[in-house]
Scaffold this motif. Structure first.
Motif, mmCIF file in Angstrom:
data_model
loop_
_atom_site.group_PDB
_atom_site.id
_atom_site.type_symbol
_atom_site.label_atom_id
_atom_site.label_comp_id
_atom_site.label_asym_id
_atom_site.label_seq_id
_atom_site.Cartn_x
_atom_site.Cartn_y
_atom_site.Cartn_z
ATOM 1 N N ARG A 1 0.830 -1.202 0.000
ATOM 2 C CA ARG A 1 0.000 0.000 0.000
ATOM 3 C C ARG A 1 0.868 1.256 0.000
ATOM 4 N N SER A 2 1.998 1.218 0.693
ATOM 5 C CA SER A 2 2.919 2.354 0.700
ATOM 6 C C SER A 2 3.387 2.673 -0.715
ATOM 7 N N VAL A 3 3.735 1.649 -1.467
ATOM 8 C CA VAL A 3 4.178 1.848 -2.858
ATOM 9 C C VAL A 3 3.051 2.449 -3.693
ATOM 10 N N GLU A 4 1.844 1.943 -3.520
ATOM 11 C CA GLU A 4 0.703 2.488 -4.280
ATOM 12 C C GLU A 4 0.475 3.955 -3.949
ATOM 13 N N ARG B 1 3.260 6.046 -5.544
ATOM 14 C CA ARG B 1 2.946 6.129 -6.976
ATOM 15 C C ARG B 1 1.826 7.153 -7.208
ATOM 16 N N GLY B 2 0.831 7.143 -6.333
ATOM 17 C CA GLY B 2 -0.287 8.078 -6.445
ATOM 18 C C GLY B 2 0.119 9.535 -6.252
ATOM 19 N N LEU B 3 1.224 9.756 -5.561
ATOM 20 C CA LEU B 3 1.742 11.114 -5.385
ATOM 21 C C LEU B 3 2.469 11.620 -6.628
ATOM 22 N N GLY B 4 2.694 10.710 -7.590
ATOM 23 C CA GLY B 4 3.339 11.106 -8.832
ATOM 24 C C GLY B 4 4.742 10.569 -9.035
ATOM 25 N N PHE B 5 5.219 9.712 -8.145
ATOM 26 C CA PHE B 5 6.561 9.145 -8.306
ATOM 27 C C PHE B 5 6.536 8.146 -9.458
ATOM 28 N N LEU C 1 10.861 2.138 -7.046
ATOM 29 C CA LEU C 1 9.709 1.660 -6.269
ATOM 30 C C LEU C 1 9.851 0.173 -5.958
ATOM 31 N N LYS C 2 10.321 -0.585 -6.940
ATOM 32 C CA LYS C 2 10.518 -2.028 -6.734
ATOM 33 C C LYS C 2 11.570 -2.270 -5.643
#
Length: 171
Positions: free
Chosen positions: A82-85, A88-92, A98-99
């Protein structure tokens, strides 16, 4: 399983992936409470979040801590994913990074039960130290990770703007 049950199940899985914060016992003694709030989804309370910093108002370049005290049980794997999602949602956009971050978070983040806390401490160097109920569980040295990870709660584009305002002591 009917449609309502499926929606609730997906919602709970989604909640499980929402990053959490950490225990005040891991917060450095020189930090003061800036703000706190409870993250809820629909009618479920997920966790209580508390932001501590060296001074008020909060500044992103200082040392600060975010403690999430969970109000439900969650798997560490779900928290990391969920942290990664959220990042990603912040625009990263750097999927390779990320992986890498996901792999490290999967190793660090433990399962948590109701009443347990996770704390992330953004240190002056920009690294992030993690604690579960006050005990060190891991560290990520990358300052870029620190910026994006804490942005989940503190960035203007967070998916939880009301909680952000509470954490910053603005509501």
């Amino acid at each position: 399983m009917n449609l309502v049950q499926k929606i609730l199940k997906v919602g709970l899985v989604w909640l499980a992936l929402i990053p959490v914060s950490w225990s005040s016992s891991a917060v450095p003694a020189n930090q003061v409470l800036v703000g706190k709030g409870v993250y809820t989804v629909l009618f479920w309370e997920v966790y209580q979040a508390e932001l501590f910093a060296e001074s008020r108002p909060w500044q992103s370049n200082q040392e600060y801590s975010l403690t999430l005290t969970y109000l439900r049980n969650f798997e560490g794997k779900a928290i990391a994913q969920r942290s990664v999602e959220e990042i990603r949602g912040l625009g990263f956009k750097d999927e390779q990074k990320l992986k890498t971050w996901l792999e490290v978070m999967l190793e660090i983040f433990p399962d948590v039960g109701e009443g347990e806390s996770l704390t992330g401490v953004r240190q002056a160097s920009g690294s992030t130290a993690f604690f579960k109920d006050g005990e060190a569980i891991g560290r990520i040295e990358d300052p870029e990770f620190s910026r994006w990870f804490f942005g989940i709660w503190l960035d203007e584009n967070t998916s939880a703007p009301q909680l952000r305002l509470q954490l910053l002591g603005q509501s």
